[in-house]
Design an enzyme around this catalytic site. Structure first.
Site, PDB file in Angstrom:
ATOM      1  N   LEU A 103       0.882  -1.167   0.000  1.00 43.46           N
ATOM      2  CA  LEU A 103       0.000   0.000   0.000  1.00 43.46           C
ATOM      3  C   LEU A 103       0.916   1.213   0.000  1.00 43.46           C
ATOM      4  CD1 LEU A 103      -2.788  -0.803   2.638  1.00 43.46           C
ATOM      5  CD2 LEU A 103      -3.059  -0.651   0.169  1.00 43.46           C
ATOM      6  N   ASP A 104       0.578   2.232  -0.781  1.00 45.75           N
ATOM      7  CA  ASP A 104       1.414   3.422  -0.856  1.00 45.75           C
ATOM      8  C   ASP A 104       1.600   4.064   0.520  1.00 45.75           C
ATOM      9  OD1 ASP A 104       1.587   3.189  -3.617  1.00 45.75           O
ATOM     10  OD2 ASP A 104      -0.250   4.339  -3.930  1.00 45.75           O
ATOM     11  N   TYR A 105       2.660   4.840   0.654  1.00 43.69           N
ATOM     12  CA  TYR A 105       3.008   5.565   1.880  1.00 43.69           C
ATOM     13  C   TYR A 105       1.810   6.342   2.426  1.00 43.69           C
ATOM     14  CZ  TYR A 105       5.644   8.853   4.848  1.00 43.69           C
ATOM     15  OH  TYR A 105       6.110   9.602   5.898  1.00 43.69           O
ATOM     16  N   THR A 107      -1.384   5.834   1.733  1.00 43.86           N
ATOM     17  CA  THR A 107      -2.624   5.054   1.731  1.00 43.86           C
ATOM     18  C   THR A 107      -2.709   4.212   2.996  1.00 43.86           C
ATOM     19  OG1 THR A 107      -2.603   4.953  -0.679  1.00 43.86           O
ATOM     20  CG2 THR A 107      -3.975   3.345   0.446  1.00 43.86           C
TER      21      THR A 107
END
Length: 244
Positions: A103-105, A107
């Site tokens: 998961l993105d930073y 998100t």
């Protein structure tokens, strides 16, 4: 005594994926009881001593966790900029766990972690990705026909990105923002953000609320729980249905 293929045992230990384990075996970088093994069909038992690139393989029991990842955390086991990583939330877990996918930073949401390389590879198999449900707060209020474009598929940086389901959950006419649900069966880099930006609705906040049948129910940001044996079995069966 149960014997298993060498590459499977290496993958299950969490050292690397099965595919990379096969390459290491073929390159002569794996030994069994002190002997270099290059045959992919080699089977080993629980009493065999295995070394990968000179490092003894630790025989760990497979473990499976679900984390509610907060925003501002890296989906990795370490970060060269010393930012917080997802494994920091598991100080008492002795096994070498790592995230399945990422998961993105910026998100938040549901992330799975394991030390079972075979299981992780299955869930990330390119032929099939278990459906994931995202909820995004966006600037602007998208119309239904605009969101429909995401179900048909859009091009972004040479990739075709596609949603399986889209819906506006709520709108704030004063602030001109909306809460949007997007379901994906793909796992491309920053996919939800790229898709919504492509139709003119930049993402303010993004959260993954569901991974297959798993939800964040009962967890707060930064909390985790172990998956039940039934949940692990169900996830494996769900992925194998398509991958076969």
């Amino acid at each position: 005594m149960s014997l298993e293929r060498l590459q499977k045992v290496i993958a299950q230990s969490g050292v690397t994926s099965r595919r990379k384990a096969e390459k290491l075996i073929e390159a002569g970088k794996v030994t069994v009881n002190g002997q270099v093994v290059k045959e992919l069909g080699t089977k080993v038992g629980p009493d065999d001593d295995i070394e990968v690139e000179g490092v003894p393989l630790e025989k760990e029991q497979p473990v499976y966790y679900m984390l509610y990842k907060p925003r501002g955390v890296i989906s990795s086991v370490k970060d060269d900029k010393n930012r917080k990583v997802v494994t920091d939330f598991f100080p008492d877990v002795k096994e070498r766990i790592y995230p399945i996918g990422r998961l993105d930073y910026d998100t938040s949401g549901l992330l799975l972690l394991t030390n079972d390389g075979e299981f992780a590879n299955l869930l990330m198999h390119p032929k099939y990705e278990i459906e994931k449900i995202y909820v995004a707060k966006v600037k602007g209020i998208p119309r239904r026909e605009e969101l429909n474009k995401l179900r048909k598929g859009i091009s972004s940086d040479g990739e075709k990105l596609k949603a399986t389901f889209t819906k506006v959950l709520s709108t704030d006419d004063k602030k001109k923002t909306a809460i949007v649900q997007i379901n994906l069966q793909e796992g491309r880099n920053r996919q939800v953000r790229r898709m919504l930006e492509a139709i003119g609705y930049p993402v303010d906040k993004l959260k993954r609320e569901q991974y297959g049948f798993l939800t964040l129910e009962g967890l707060n940001a930064g909390e985790f729980r172990e998956l039940t044996p039934h949940e692990v079995k169900q996830l494996r069966a769900e992925a194998q249905k398509i991958v076969k």
